[in-house]
Structure formats: structure tokens, C-alpha cells
Motif scaffolding. Structure first.
Motif, PDB file in Angstrom:
ATOM      1  N   SER A  64      11.357   7.182   2.637  1.00 53.82           N
ATOM      2  CA  SER A  64      10.586   7.967   1.673  1.00 53.82           C
ATOM      3  C   SER A  64       9.613   8.877   2.413  1.00 53.82           C
ATOM      4  O   SER A  64       9.331   8.677   3.594  1.00 53.82           O
ATOM      5  CB  SER A  64       9.810   7.049   0.723  1.00 53.82           C
ATOM      6  OG  SER A  64       8.650   6.532   1.354  1.00 53.82           O
ATOM      7  N   ARG A  68       8.748   2.090  -9.518  1.00 55.55           N
ATOM      8  CA  ARG A  68       7.377   1.736  -9.133  1.00 55.55           C
ATOM      9  C   ARG A  68       6.380   2.726  -9.731  1.00 55.55           C
ATOM     10  O   ARG A  68       5.352   2.331 -10.252  1.00 55.55           O
ATOM     11  CB  ARG A  68       7.262   1.717  -7.607  1.00 55.55           C
ATOM     12  CG  ARG A  68       5.869   1.378  -7.110  1.00 55.55           C
ATOM     13  CD  ARG A  68       5.793   1.301  -5.628  1.00 55.55           C
ATOM     14  NE  ARG A  68       5.865   2.631  -5.039  1.00 55.55           N
ATOM     15  CZ  ARG A  68       5.614   2.888  -3.768  1.00 55.55           C
ATOM     16  NH1 ARG A  68       5.312   1.917  -2.942  1.00 55.55           N
ATOM     17  NH2 ARG A  68       5.690   4.117  -3.309  1.00 55.55           N
ATOM     18  N   ARG A  69       6.734   4.007  -9.695  1.00 55.79           N
ATOM     19  CA  ARG A  69       5.846   5.034 -10.252  1.00 55.79           C
ATOM     20  C   ARG A  69       5.714   4.887 -11.760  1.00 55.79           C
ATOM     21  O   ARG A  69       4.622   5.019 -12.302  1.00 55.79           O
ATOM     22  CB  ARG A  69       6.385   6.427  -9.916  1.00 55.79           C
ATOM     23  CG  ARG A  69       5.480   7.201  -9.025  1.00 55.79           C
ATOM     24  CD  ARG A  69       5.832   8.657  -8.816  1.00 55.79           C
ATOM     25  NE  ARG A  69       7.116   9.116  -9.270  1.00 55.79           N
ATOM     26  CZ  ARG A  69       8.236   9.049  -8.561  1.00 55.79           C
ATOM     27  NH1 ARG A  69       8.248   8.486  -7.388  1.00 55.79           N
ATOM     28  NH2 ARG A  69       9.357   9.526  -9.040  1.00 55.79           N
ATOM     29  N   ALA A  89       0.841  -1.196   0.000  1.00 56.73           N
ATOM     30  CA  ALA A  89       0.000   0.000   0.000  1.00 56.73           C
ATOM     31  C   ALA A  89       0.873   1.242   0.000  1.00 56.73           C
ATOM     32  O   ALA A  89       2.046   1.192   0.348  1.00 56.73           O
ATOM     33  CB  ALA A  89      -0.883  -0.029   1.246  1.00 56.73           C
ATOM     34  N   SER A  90       0.282   2.375  -0.397  1.00 52.14           N
ATOM     35  CA  SER A  90       1.075   3.600  -0.396  1.00 52.14           C
ATOM     36  C   SER A  90       1.400   3.983   1.040  1.00 52.14           C
ATOM     37  O   SER A  90       0.659   3.701   1.971  1.00 52.14           O
ATOM     38  CB  SER A  90       0.322   4.719  -1.112  1.00 52.14           C
ATOM     39  OG  SER A  90      -0.839   5.052  -0.387  1.00 52.14           O
ATOM     40  N   ALA A 123       4.032   9.907   0.647  1.00 50.13           N
ATOM     41  CA  ALA A 123       3.466   9.634  -0.677  1.00 50.13           C
ATOM     42  C   ALA A 123       4.314   8.637  -1.473  1.00 50.13           C
ATOM     43  O   ALA A 123       3.909   8.187  -2.539  1.00 50.13           O
ATOM     44  CB  ALA A 123       3.316  10.935  -1.461  1.00 50.13           C
ATOM     45  N   GLY A 124       5.502   8.302  -0.964  1.00 50.22           N
ATOM     46  CA  GLY A 124       6.374   7.360  -1.664  1.00 50.22           C
ATOM     47  C   GLY A 124       6.980   7.930  -2.925  1.00 50.22           C
ATOM     48  O   GLY A 124       7.167   7.216  -3.912  1.00 50.22           O
ATOM     49  N   ARG A 155       5.108   5.275   3.646  1.00 48.84           N
ATOM     50  CA  ARG A 155       6.570   5.379   3.745  1.00 48.84           C
ATOM     51  C   ARG A 155       7.245   4.042   3.454  1.00 48.84           C
ATOM     52  O   ARG A 155       6.770   2.993   3.871  1.00 48.84           O
ATOM     53  CB  ARG A 155       6.966   5.846   5.132  1.00 48.84           C
ATOM     54  CG  ARG A 155       6.592   7.283   5.411  1.00 48.84           C
ATOM     55  CD  ARG A 155       7.166   7.696   6.753  1.00 48.84           C
ATOM     56  NE  ARG A 155       6.775   9.018   7.113  1.00 48.84           N
ATOM     57  CZ  ARG A 155       7.442  10.133   6.791  1.00 48.84           C
ATOM     58  NH1 ARG A 155       8.553  10.044   6.086  1.00 48.84           N
ATOM     59  NH2 ARG A 155       7.009  11.301   7.180  1.00 48.84           N
ATOM     60  N   LEU A 197      11.601   3.667  -6.027  1.00 48.09           N
ATOM     61  CA  LEU A 197      10.373   4.472  -6.033  1.00 48.09           C
ATOM     62  C   LEU A 197      10.044   4.954  -7.446  1.00 48.09           C
ATOM     63  O   LEU A 197       8.896   4.885  -7.883  1.00 48.09           O
ATOM     64  CB  LEU A 197      10.511   5.681  -5.100  1.00 48.09           C
ATOM     65  CG  LEU A 197      10.592   5.394  -3.607  1.00 48.09           C
ATOM     66  CD1 LEU A 197      11.004   6.655  -2.846  1.00 48.09           C
ATOM     67  CD2 LEU A 197       9.289   4.826  -3.072  1.00 48.09           C
TER      68      LEU A 197
END
Length: 156
Positions: free
Chosen positions: A22, A146-147, A3-4, A25-26, A6, A143
Motif C-alpha cells: 500500500s 478498514r476505511r 497504526a497507519s 496512507a494505506g 504501509r 484497505l
């Protein structure tokens, strides 16, 4: 994917463990702390577990130092073992639902060292923060990947 929230990034070294965190919001990785490795008492693993709880971390990303050819040598096996030990400590301490993920970390320490040198950090000062900087590189790359993968791992 967790899940979103840290995410903790970990750069495992023979002597020290660099840790990055992080934002909630990651999106952005920042240096957090450097821990001394202790293979006798696992105090570094206990401290990582405490950091997971303190910062409400939803996932831990451990750097996997593959060779430039993509193979897993002794350093990669050590990082995999460290991740297994971390999972074991999580289980012992009742930390459930926080995955420990491996992420390719080729050249992160080299990149971190260059960045620190470019900023005028050299010698002993660099040795004190290089592990954190490498953890930031590992986590930020993870990160960003993933985005860019988009929702549910699909391409954007």
C-alpha cells in the motif's frame, strides 16, 4: 488495527507468492513482487521479512482462500500455516510489532485474471503477474474495508 502506514498484501500459492504494497496512507494497493515458494529454506519468508523492514510495513495481510460457502479447506489451512510460519520468521529475525492478519480472498485470483485479460495480458505473461494482481485485490479489499469501518472499527 495497526497504526497507519504501509501494509503488505500476500497471496499464497503452492508455487509462488504474490506481494502487493500500500501507499503510506494505506489507501491504494500496488503490485510489488512475485516470490518463488520454498518450503525447504523459507527464502520467500525471509524475503517478505526483508520487504517489511525495507518498506517500513506496519501490518501484513495474508489472503485466506475460503470456499464460496465460507468454509476453510486445504488451501485455507495452507495459508494459515504460511501466516504462522511468517510470524515465526518475524520472531526469529527480531521483527516485532508487525501483525500478520488474515483476510478473506474468495475469487481474488479469478477477479485478477479477468482484469489482466481485459487489459490484454494473457498466457505466460499472465502467469508471471497473476499472483501480484491477486495480492493487490486482497490488499485493496482489506484497505477499503478498514476505511469503511471508520475509526476504532466503528461504522462511519
Amino acid at each position: 488495527m495497526a497504526a497507519s502506514g504501509r501494509v503488505l498484501g500476500v497471496d499464497v500459492g503452492a508455487v509462488r507468492v504474490g506481494v502487493a504494497l500500500s501507499d503510506p496512507a494505506g489507501v491504494l494497493a500496488t503490485p510489488l513482487v512475485t516470490l518463488d515458494r520454498d518450503e525447504t529454506t523459507w527464502s520467500d519468508l525471509d524475503r517478505l521479512t526483508d520487504l517489511v523492514a525495507e518498506h517500513e510495513v506496519v501490518e501484513v495481510v495474508v489472503g485466506l482462500p475460503r470456499t464460496l460457502a465460507g468454509r476453510e479447506g486445504p488451501a485455507a489451512r495452507a495459508a494459515l500455516g504460511y501466516a504462522d510460519d511468517l510470524r515465526e520468521v518475524f520472531d526469529e529475525r527480531g521483527v516485532s510489532g508487525v501483525p500478520v492478519t488474515m483476510a478473506d480472498e474468495r475469487l481474488t485470483t479469478v477477479t485478477a485474471g479477468r482484469m489482466l485479460s481485459d487489459r490484454g495480458v494473457k498466457g505466460r505473461a499472465q502467469r508471471r503477474v497473476i499472483d501480484q494482481a491477486a495480492a493487490v485485490e486482497i490488499l485493496q479489499t482489506w484497505l477499503d474495508g478498514r476505511r469503511s469501518a471508520g475509526p476504532a472499527g466503528t461504522a462511519p
